[in-house]
Motif scaffolding. Sequence first.
Motif, short mmCIF file in Angstrom:
data_model
loop_
_atom_site.label_atom_id
_atom_site.label_comp_id
_atom_site.label_asym_id
_atom_site.label_seq_id
_atom_site.Cartn_x
_atom_site.Cartn_y
_atom_site.Cartn_z
N GLU A 245 0.84 -1.20 0.00
CA GLU A 245 0.00 0.00 0.00
C GLU A 245 0.87 1.25 0.00
O GLU A 245 1.22 1.78 1.03
N PHE A 246 1.25 1.70 -1.20
CA PHE A 246 2.13 2.85 -1.32
C PHE A 246 1.44 4.15 -0.90
O PHE A 246 2.07 5.07 -0.43
N ARG A 247 0.14 4.20 -1.11
CA ARG A 247 -0.60 5.41 -0.79
C ARG A 247 -0.49 5.76 0.70
O ARG A 247 -0.48 6.93 1.07
N ARG A 248 -0.40 4.77 1.53
CA ARG A 248 -0.37 5.04 2.97
C ARG A 248 0.89 5.78 3.40
O ARG A 248 0.82 6.61 4.30
N ILE A 249 2.03 5.51 2.78
CA ILE A 249 3.22 6.25 3.21
C ILE A 249 3.11 7.72 2.79
O ILE A 249 3.57 8.60 3.51
N TYR B 152 -0.25 -1.73 9.01
CA TYR B 152 -1.06 -0.61 8.54
C TYR B 152 -0.46 -0.02 7.26
O TYR B 152 -1.16 0.21 6.28
N ILE B 153 0.84 0.21 7.27
CA ILE B 153 1.49 0.78 6.10
C ILE B 153 1.33 -0.15 4.89
O ILE B 153 1.12 0.30 3.77
N LEU B 154 1.41 -1.45 5.12
CA LEU B 154 1.29 -2.43 4.04
C LEU B 154 -0.15 -2.66 3.59
O LEU B 154 -0.38 -3.37 2.63
#
Length: 71
Positions: free
Chosen positions: A2-6, A59-61
């Motif tokens: 999940e790149f959007r989360r970073i 969460y980040i993933l």
Amino acid sequence: MEFRRIRDLREDNDKTQQEIADLLTMRPGVYQRYESGEREIPVWALIKLAQYYHTSTDYILGLTNRCAPYL
């Protein structure tokens, strides 16, 4: 991954890509590629970001929607 989360975490904390790149001791262009999904983020950087943002790597993933770290 999940790149959007970073990106969302960075923006929610009013940080620039430069500031996060400095935290991770890398060039801003490298970090930008993680946010855009062009490159996979290394495990050591994922862990450092989770610690910095006080969240979990899950969460980040994108494996959970629970932002708070597990205790």
